[in-house]
Scaffold this motif. Sequence first.
Motif, PDB file in Angstrom:
ATOM      1  N   VAL A 184       6.762  -2.631  -6.164  1.00  0.00           N
ATOM      2  CA  VAL A 184       5.693  -1.686  -5.840  1.00  0.00           C
ATOM      3  C   VAL A 184       5.679  -0.513  -6.818  1.00  0.00           C
ATOM      4  O   VAL A 184       4.665  -0.200  -7.419  1.00  0.00           O
ATOM      5  CB  VAL A 184       5.838  -1.163  -4.388  1.00  0.00           C
ATOM      6  CG1 VAL A 184       4.748  -0.162  -4.058  1.00  0.00           C
ATOM      7  CG2 VAL A 184       5.818  -2.317  -3.404  1.00  0.00           C
ATOM      8  N   CYS A 185       6.835   0.132  -7.024  1.00  0.00           N
ATOM      9  CA  CYS A 185       6.880   1.344  -7.848  1.00  0.00           C
ATOM     10  C   CYS A 185       7.601   1.148  -9.172  1.00  0.00           C
ATOM     11  O   CYS A 185       7.645   2.057  -9.993  1.00  0.00           O
ATOM     12  CB  CYS A 185       7.523   2.482  -7.071  1.00  0.00           C
ATOM     13  SG  CYS A 185       9.313   2.286  -6.822  1.00  0.00           S
TER      14      CYS A 185
ATOM     15  N   CYS B  97       8.076   2.437   0.125  1.00  0.00           N
ATOM     16  CA  CYS B  97       7.047   2.252  -0.905  1.00  0.00           C
ATOM     17  C   CYS B  97       5.749   1.704  -0.327  1.00  0.00           C
ATOM     18  O   CYS B  97       4.665   2.138  -0.698  1.00  0.00           O
ATOM     19  CB  CYS B  97       7.539   1.307  -1.997  1.00  0.00           C
ATOM     20  SG  CYS B  97       8.236   2.143  -3.403  1.00  0.00           S
TER      21      CYS B  97
ATOM     22  N   LYS C 149       4.103   4.510   2.138  1.00  0.00           N
ATOM     23  CA  LYS C 149       3.769   5.838   1.617  1.00  0.00           C
ATOM     24  C   LYS C 149       2.296   5.850   1.212  1.00  0.00           C
ATOM     25  O   LYS C 149       1.856   5.005   0.445  1.00  0.00           O
ATOM     26  CB  LYS C 149       4.650   6.161   0.405  1.00  0.00           C
ATOM     27  CG  LYS C 149       4.424   7.536  -0.155  1.00  0.00           C
ATOM     28  CD  LYS C 149       5.384   7.797  -1.297  1.00  0.00           C
ATOM     29  CE  LYS C 149       5.148   9.180  -1.875  1.00  0.00           C
ATOM     30  NZ  LYS C 149       6.009   9.420  -3.024  1.00  0.00           N
TER      31      LYS C 149
ATOM     32  N   ARG D  39      -1.152   6.603  -0.625  1.00  0.00           N
ATOM     33  CA  ARG D  39      -1.536   6.880  -2.005  1.00  0.00           C
ATOM     34  C   ARG D  39      -2.265   8.226  -2.042  1.00  0.00           C
ATOM     35  O   ARG D  39      -3.020   8.550  -1.135  1.00  0.00           O
ATOM     36  CB  ARG D  39      -2.464   5.769  -2.475  1.00  0.00           C
ATOM     37  CG  ARG D  39      -2.633   5.684  -3.953  1.00  0.00           C
ATOM     38  CD  ARG D  39      -3.380   4.419  -4.304  1.00  0.00           C
ATOM     39  NE  ARG D  39      -2.541   3.264  -4.146  1.00  0.00           N
ATOM     40  CZ  ARG D  39      -2.034   2.573  -5.157  1.00  0.00           C
ATOM     41  NH1 ARG D  39      -2.283   2.914  -6.378  1.00  0.00           N
ATOM     42  NH2 ARG D  39      -1.284   1.520  -4.928  1.00  0.00           N
TER      43      ARG D  39
ATOM     44  N   THR E 121      -5.027  10.815  -2.808  1.00  0.00           N
ATOM     45  CA  THR E 121      -6.467  10.720  -3.025  1.00  0.00           C
ATOM     46  C   THR E 121      -6.872  11.827  -3.993  1.00  0.00           C
ATOM     47  O   THR E 121      -6.121  12.778  -4.210  1.00  0.00           O
ATOM     48  CB  THR E 121      -7.241  10.870  -1.705  1.00  0.00           C
ATOM     49  OG1 THR E 121      -6.903  12.115  -1.117  1.00  0.00           O
ATOM     50  CG2 THR E 121      -6.914   9.731  -0.756  1.00  0.00           C
TER      51      THR E 121
ATOM     52  N   ASP F 155      -6.377   6.108 -12.293  1.00  0.00           N
ATOM     53  CA  ASP F 155      -6.520   4.850 -11.546  1.00  0.00           C
ATOM     54  C   ASP F 155      -5.462   3.843 -12.008  1.00  0.00           C
ATOM     55  O   ASP F 155      -4.816   3.199 -11.173  1.00  0.00           O
ATOM     56  CB  ASP F 155      -7.918   4.267 -11.717  1.00  0.00           C
ATOM     57  CG  ASP F 155      -8.978   5.022 -10.930  1.00  0.00           C
ATOM     58  OD1 ASP F 155      -8.622   5.792 -10.018  1.00  0.00           O
ATOM     59  OD2 ASP F 155     -10.172   4.836 -11.234  1.00  0.00           O
TER      60      ASP F 155
ATOM     61  N   PHE G  65      -1.987   4.973 -10.772  1.00  0.00           N
ATOM     62  CA  PHE G  65      -1.761   4.709  -9.351  1.00  0.00           C
ATOM     63  C   PHE G  65      -1.521   3.233  -9.051  1.00  0.00           C
ATOM     64  O   PHE G  65      -1.071   2.896  -7.966  1.00  0.00           O
ATOM     65  CB  PHE G  65      -2.915   5.230  -8.500  1.00  0.00           C
ATOM     66  CG  PHE G  65      -2.894   6.718  -8.283  1.00  0.00           C
ATOM     67  CD1 PHE G  65      -1.722   7.443  -8.373  1.00  0.00           C
ATOM     68  CD2 PHE G  65      -4.065   7.402  -7.994  1.00  0.00           C
ATOM     69  CE1 PHE G  65      -1.693   8.808  -8.166  1.00  0.00           C
ATOM     70  CE2 PHE G  65      -4.060   8.773  -7.778  1.00  0.00           C
ATOM     71  CZ  PHE G  65      -2.873   9.476  -7.867  1.00  0.00           C
ATOM     72  N   GLU G  66      -1.799   2.330  -9.980  1.00  0.00           N
ATOM     73  CA  GLU G  66      -1.474   0.917  -9.766  1.00  0.00           C
ATOM     74  C   GLU G  66       0.038   0.711  -9.760  1.00  0.00           C
ATOM     75  O   GLU G  66       0.536  -0.235  -9.158  1.00  0.00           O
ATOM     76  CB  GLU G  66      -2.106   0.061 -10.860  1.00  0.00           C
ATOM     77  CG  GLU G  66      -3.601  -0.080 -10.699  1.00  0.00           C
ATOM     78  CD  GLU G  66      -4.229  -0.901 -11.813  1.00  0.00           C
ATOM     79  OE1 GLU G  66      -3.496  -1.616 -12.520  1.00  0.00           O
ATOM     80  OE2 GLU G  66      -5.463  -0.823 -11.970  1.00  0.00           O
TER      81      GLU G  66
ATOM     82  N   ASN H 271       2.372   3.800  -9.813  1.00  0.00           N
ATOM     83  CA  ASN H 271       3.003   4.992  -9.240  1.00  0.00           C
ATOM     84  C   ASN H 271       2.142   5.533  -8.116  1.00  0.00           C
ATOM     85  O   ASN H 271       0.933   5.339  -8.118  1.00  0.00           O
ATOM     86  CB  ASN H 271       3.136   6.076 -10.322  1.00  0.00           C
ATOM     87  CG  ASN H 271       3.950   5.599 -11.490  1.00  0.00           C
ATOM     88  OD1 ASN H 271       5.148   5.529 -11.416  1.00  0.00           O
ATOM     89  ND2 ASN H 271       3.275   5.234 -12.581  1.00  0.00           N
ATOM     90  N   ARG H 272       2.770   6.249  -7.210  1.00  0.00           N
ATOM     91  CA  ARG H 272       2.021   6.795  -6.074  1.00  0.00           C
ATOM     92  C   ARG H 272       2.116   8.313  -6.000  1.00  0.00           C
ATOM     93  O   ARG H 272       2.014   8.899  -4.934  1.00  0.00           O
ATOM     94  CB  ARG H 272       2.540   6.186  -4.774  1.00  0.00           C
ATOM     95  CG  ARG H 272       2.196   4.720  -4.676  1.00  0.00           C
ATOM     96  CD  ARG H 272       2.837   4.113  -3.460  1.00  0.00           C
ATOM     97  NE  ARG H 272       2.405   2.732  -3.334  1.00  0.00           N
ATOM     98  CZ  ARG H 272       1.667   2.291  -2.327  1.00  0.00           C
ATOM     99  NH1 ARG H 272       1.342   3.055  -1.356  1.00  0.00           N
ATOM    100  NH2 ARG H 272       1.309   1.028  -2.307  1.00  0.00           N
ATOM    101  N   SER H 273       2.343   8.945  -7.150  1.00  0.00           N
ATOM    102  CA  SER H 273       2.434  10.396  -7.162  1.00  0.00           C
ATOM    103  C   SER H 273       1.829  10.950  -8.439  1.00  0.00           C
ATOM    104  O   SER H 273       1.562  10.214  -9.387  1.00  0.00           O
ATOM    105  CB  SER H 273       3.899  10.838  -7.049  1.00  0.00           C
ATOM    106  OG  SER H 273       4.639  10.338  -8.143  1.00  0.00           O
TER     107      SER H 273
END
Length: 85
Positions: free
Chosen positions: A5-6, A22, A25, A27, A29, A70, A73-74, A76-78
């Motif tokens: 995921v990360c 992961c 958590k 995403r 916005t 964009d 974020f595929e 990483n989520r931060s």
Amino acid sequence: FKCPVCSKFVPSDEMDLHLVMCLTKPRITYNEDVLSKDAGECAICLEELQQGDTIARLPCLCIYHKGCIDEWFEVNRSCPEHPSD
């Protein structure tokens, strides 16, 4: 193990917990906007943010090219500049 995921490397005994974190958590916005004036450089691609570019403004007020964040974020989520937020 490498998290699918990360992409972080995680000890095998922590993988289950890490995957749950992961996958659950949320995403970040962002608000999409078009720049009305030049605004420095995008910290992801390192190219200038120029008037007329479509940008994304995160809750931390960092701005990036929309396409760059964009893609970010595929994987990483931060925020690239505030990873702990």
